[in-house]
Write an enzyme that holds these catalytic residues in place. Structure first.
Site, PDB file in Angstrom:
ATOM      1  N   PHE A 149       6.016 -17.325 -21.726  1.00 54.33           N
ATOM      2  CA  PHE A 149       6.416 -16.183 -20.890  1.00 54.33           C
ATOM      3  C   PHE A 149       7.580 -16.482 -19.973  1.00 54.33           C
ATOM      4  O   PHE A 149       8.255 -15.575 -19.511  1.00 54.33           O
ATOM      5  CB  PHE A 149       5.210 -15.714 -20.056  1.00 54.33           C
ATOM      6  CG  PHE A 149       4.939 -16.563 -18.837  1.00 54.33           C
ATOM      7  CD1 PHE A 149       5.666 -16.358 -17.667  1.00 54.33           C
ATOM      8  CD2 PHE A 149       3.983 -17.574 -18.847  1.00 54.33           C
ATOM      9  CE1 PHE A 149       5.437 -17.144 -16.538  1.00 54.33           C
ATOM     10  CE2 PHE A 149       3.752 -18.361 -17.737  1.00 54.33           C
ATOM     11  CZ  PHE A 149       4.483 -18.137 -16.574  1.00 54.33           C
ATOM     12  N   LYS A 173       7.667 -14.331 -32.429  1.00 49.48           N
ATOM     13  CA  LYS A 173       6.518 -13.769 -31.698  1.00 49.48           C
ATOM     14  C   LYS A 173       6.665 -14.159 -30.233  1.00 49.48           C
ATOM     15  O   LYS A 173       6.368 -15.269 -29.827  1.00 49.48           O
ATOM     16  CB  LYS A 173       5.191 -14.296 -32.250  1.00 49.48           C
ATOM     17  CG  LYS A 173       4.079 -13.377 -31.855  1.00 49.48           C
ATOM     18  CD  LYS A 173       2.861 -13.941 -31.186  1.00 49.48           C
ATOM     19  CE  LYS A 173       2.854 -14.941 -30.135  1.00 49.48           C
ATOM     20  NZ  LYS A 173       2.778 -14.401 -28.748  1.00 49.48           N
ATOM     21  N   GLU A 176       2.999 -12.501 -25.120  1.00 49.12           N
ATOM     22  CA  GLU A 176       2.407 -11.170 -24.896  1.00 49.12           C
ATOM     23  C   GLU A 176       2.547 -10.751 -23.422  1.00 49.12           C
ATOM     24  O   GLU A 176       2.360  -9.595 -23.084  1.00 49.12           O
ATOM     25  CB  GLU A 176       0.936 -11.152 -25.343  1.00 49.12           C
ATOM     26  CG  GLU A 176      -0.029 -12.022 -24.538  1.00 49.12           C
ATOM     27  CD  GLU A 176       0.042 -13.509 -24.906  1.00 49.12           C
ATOM     28  OE1 GLU A 176       0.971 -13.920 -25.628  1.00 49.12           O
ATOM     29  OE2 GLU A 176      -0.838 -14.270 -24.440  1.00 49.12           O
ATOM     30  N   SER A 226       2.217 -24.223 -23.478  1.00 51.75           N
ATOM     31  CA  SER A 226       1.442 -25.244 -22.771  1.00 51.75           C
ATOM     32  C   SER A 226       0.967 -26.335 -23.746  1.00 51.75           C
ATOM     33  O   SER A 226       0.864 -26.104 -24.951  1.00 51.75           O
ATOM     34  CB  SER A 226       0.237 -24.587 -22.097  1.00 51.75           C
ATOM     35  OG  SER A 226      -0.530 -23.920 -23.075  1.00 51.75           O
ATOM     36  N   CYS A 281       9.587 -25.248 -16.942  1.00 46.46           N
ATOM     37  CA  CYS A 281       9.132 -26.551 -17.452  1.00 46.46           C
ATOM     38  C   CYS A 281       9.994 -27.678 -16.909  1.00 46.46           C
ATOM     39  O   CYS A 281       9.644 -28.843 -17.054  1.00 46.46           O
ATOM     40  CB  CYS A 281       9.106 -26.561 -18.976  1.00 46.46           C
ATOM     41  SG  CYS A 281      10.746 -26.562 -19.669  1.00 46.46           S
ATOM     42  N   GLU A 382       0.046 -30.098 -14.323  1.00 52.13           N
ATOM     43  CA  GLU A 382       1.088 -29.074 -14.180  1.00 52.13           C
ATOM     44  C   GLU A 382       0.521 -27.908 -13.364  1.00 52.13           C
ATOM     45  O   GLU A 382      -0.526 -27.360 -13.698  1.00 52.13           O
ATOM     46  CB  GLU A 382       1.533 -28.568 -15.553  1.00 52.13           C
ATOM     47  CG  GLU A 382       2.628 -27.518 -15.450  1.00 52.13           C
ATOM     48  CD  GLU A 382       3.108 -27.015 -16.811  1.00 52.13           C
ATOM     49  OE1 GLU A 382       2.283 -26.520 -17.592  1.00 52.13           O
ATOM     50  OE2 GLU A 382       4.328 -27.113 -17.082  1.00 52.13           O
TER      51      GLU A 382
END
Ligand code: NAD
Length: 482
Positions: A149, A173, A176, A226, A281, A382
Site C-alpha cells: 500500500f 495486483k 487492496e 511484509s 521501507c 518493524e
C-alpha cells in the site's frame, strides 16, 4: 460508493462478487471505495488474456515497444498532479510526497528505455572448428506484479515497464488498501497504445494472490510487501515452478557520529524518520548515537520533530499525513506502549498530537523513545509509523554489531564527516541499501533496489539494470555449424 474495476483485455470491468476490502481517505477517516473479493475465474481470465496477448507482443520489434514507453512517460508527466492527488486521497501522504512517488515511477519508465541495449546477447565465432555459439535472451510469458500500500504508484513501476518492454505481458495486483492510483494509470496505458491484454490490472487481497500463484501460465512473480507474506509468496511461487523476487519488511538504523554535520543534516534525518509518516521501507527507525553526542542529537532532533504539522496531505501547511488505517495506528500505539513497558523513556508522545481539523483521521504525531536496548520490540521489529527509537552505542564498532544483528537488512545510514568511518560503515554493514549522509538511501531507477536477509527473498532485485533483464528473460544458447 465506487467498486474498484479491473482493467482486462483493454476494458475496465465491473467485477462480480462480495464487497470485501474498504478503501479509505485516511485523513478524513472515511470510506471512499471498496474492492470486491477476487474470484478464481476473474484472475484466470486476466491471465489467459495476458498470455494470448503476449504471443503477438513478443514479436513486436523492441524499438516499437520502447516508443510506447515514451508515450506513457509523456502522459504521466502531463497528468502527474492528477495521479499524485489520487495517491494522497487514498494513502494520506502529502501531495509533495505523492508527486515524488509518481516521479520515481516515471524514472522507471525512462530507465526501461535502455532495454534494447540490455537485452543484447553475445556470440563467439569458432568455439570449435566451424562451430559458432550464440546467446540470446527471450521473454518468458506472463509475469505478475503484487504490490504493497505504501507506494501505490512507484512500486508496480519497479517491474512492469521492464517486463513488458522485454516482451512479456503482466498482470498487476495492487494493494487492496490503495488500488485507485494504478487504476487511473490504466487509462494512460490504454492511451499510450499498449495492445489489449499486454498490461492487465486485477484487484483483491490474499485470495487474488493465491489464484495468481496457482496459475500455471504465470512465469514469474514480482512481489513487495511484509516479510511473512513475501516468504509465503516466495515459497508457494517457487514450489509452483515460478521465478519470484520479493521485497520485504525493514528495520533501518541511522548512525549519527559525533563528527556529523548535525545542523546541515537534521532536515534530512527528520525526513527519514517521519516522511510518509514512517510508512516507508527505507524509513529510519532506530537512531544510533554515541555517548558523547547523544544529548545534542536528541535536543536538535526533538526540536525539529515538534515543529512538524499533521494534516490532510492536499493542504500546503501539512508536513505529515495520517497512517493508512485505524488498526495500523493502534498497532503503532501498541509499539509505543511496549517501548515504555520494556524500559524506554518517552521524550515526545505522538499519541498526544492528533489533528483537530480532522478528528476522524488516522493521525499519530512524531514520537521519540529514548534509552532503547536490544531485546526491546521497538529496537528489533518493524513499526511502520512515525516512531524514532534512540539507542546509545558504546562505540562505532558496537553500533555496527548492533545493526548487523538485526534480522532485517534493507537499509542503513551513517552521518559523518569522516571518510574513514563512512568507508568502514559501507564495507561492513549488512544492508542492501546504504546511505552516507543520506537518510533515505533510495537507489535511482537504473540501479537495483537492494535488500538483504529477511528484507528480501530471491536474488534478482527490483528496478532497472542487469537484474531486471535476468529476471524477465530466459537465456537460450545456440550452437551452430553450417
Ligand atoms: P502486505 O504484506 O500486507 O501486502 C502486500 C501485498 O500482499 C498486497 O498486495 C496484499 O494484497 C497481499 N497480501 C496481504 N496479505 C496476504 C496474504 N496473507 N497472502 C497473500 N497475499 C497477501 O504489505 P503492506 O502492508 O501492503 O506493505 C507494507 C510492507 O511492505 C512493510 O513491511 C514494508 O516494509 C514493505 N515494503 C517493502 C519494500 C521493499 O522494497 N523491501 C518496499 C515497500 C514496502
Amino acid at each position: 460508493m465506487k467498486g474498484i474495476m479491473d482493467y482486462v483485455n483493454g476494458r475496465f470491468e465491473e467485477v462480480d462478487g462480495q464487497e470485501k476490502y474498504d478503501v479509505f481517505n485516511p485523513a478524513f477517516g472515511e470510506k471512499i471505495a471498496f474492492v470486491r473479493e477476487a474470484k478464481r475465474e476473474e484472475i484466470d481470465r486476466a491471465i489467459d488474456g495476458a498470455s494470448e496477448a503476449q504471443k503477438k507482443w513478443q514479436k513486436v520489434p523492441i524499438s516499437d515497444r520502447i516508443k510506447l514507453l515514451f508515450r506513457l512517460e509523456n502522459l504521466m508527466g502531463n497528468r502527474l498532479e492528477e495521479i499524485a492527488e489520487i495517491t494522497t486521497i487514498e494513502h494520506g501522504k502529502t501531495f509533495e510526497e505523492s508527486k515524488g512517488d509518481v516521479i520515481r515511477a516515471i524514472q522507471n519508465v525512462e530507465s526501461a528505455a535502455a532495454s534494447s541495449y540490455q537485452i543484447m546477447g553475445r556470440n563467439n565465432k569458432q568455439i570449435a572448428t566451424g562451430i559458432d555459439e550464440e546467446l540470446v535472451r527471450v521473454p518468458l510469458g506472463v509475469f505478475a506484479v503484487i504490490s504493497p500500500f505504501n507506494f501505490p504508484v512507484m512500486i508496480p513501476f519497479w517491474f512492469f515497464p521492464y517486463a513488458v518492454t522485454l516482451g512479456n505481458s503482466v498482470v498487476i495486483k495492487p494493494s487492496e488498501k490503495t488500488p485507485m492510483s494504478m487504476n487511473m494509470i490504466m487509462n494512460l496505458v490504454k492511451e499510450a497504445g499498449y495492445p489489449d491484454g499486454v498490461i492487465q490490472l486485477v484487484n483483491g487481497g490474499k485470495e487474488a494472490v493465491d489464484y495468481i500463484l496457482e496459475n500455471r501460465k504465470i512465469a514469474g512473480v514480482s512481489f513487495v510487501g511484509s516479510t511473512p507474506v513475501a516468504e509465503y509468496v516466495y515459497r508457494k511461487g517457487t514450489s509452483n515452478r515460478k521465478r519470484v523476487q520479493g521485497g520485504a519488511s525493514a528495520k533501518n538504523y541511522i548512525l549519527v557520529m559525533p563528527d556529523a554535520d548535525l545542523d546541515g543534516s537534521i532536515n534530512n534525518i527528520i525526513g527519514s524518520f517521519y516522511g510518509n509518516a514512517g510508512e516507508r521501507c527505507l524509513a529510519g527507525s532506530v537512531l544510533v548515537t554515541l555517548p558523547e553526542n547523544h544529548d545534542r542529537v536528541m535536543n536538535v532532533f526533538k526540536k525539529r520533530a515538534e515543529e512538524l504539522k499533521l494534516g490532510y496531505g492536499m493542504e500546503e501547511t501539512t508536513d505529515m499525513g495520517p497512517l493508512i488505517r485505524r488498526d495500523h495506528m493502534e498497532r503503532v500505539e501498541m509499539y509505543i506502549d511496549s517501548g515504555l513497558r520494556e524500559g524506554g523513556k518517552i521524550v515526545l508522545d505522538g499519541r498526544n498530537s492528533r489533528c483537530s481539523k480532522y478528528p476522524k483521521g488516522f493521525f499519530l504525531g512524531p514520537t521519540i523513545i529514548d534509552g532503547v536496548s536490544e531485546g526491546m520490540k521497538v529496537m528489533s521489529e518493524e513499526i511502520f509509523g512515525p516512531v524514532a527509537s534512540f539507542y546509545s552505542a558504546d562505540s562505532f564498532e558496537d553500533a555496527l554489531e548492533v545493526i548487523n544483528r538485526s534480522r532485517y537488512g534493507n537499509a542503513s545510514s551513517i552521518y559523518t564527516t569522516s571518510g574513514q568511518y563512512a568507508k568502514r560503515f559501507s564495507e561492513m554493514v549488512d544492508t542492501g541499501n546504504i546511505g552516507i549522509n543520506v537518510g533515505v538511501a533510495a537507489p535511482i531507477a537504473f540501479y537495483p533496489f537492494s535488500g538483504m536477509k529477511d528484507s528480501f527473498f530471491g536474488d534478482l532485485h527490483p528496478q532497472g539494470g542487469d537484474d531486471s533483464v535476468l529476471f524477465f528473460t530466459e537465456r537460450k544458447v545456440i550452437i551452430s555449424k553450417w
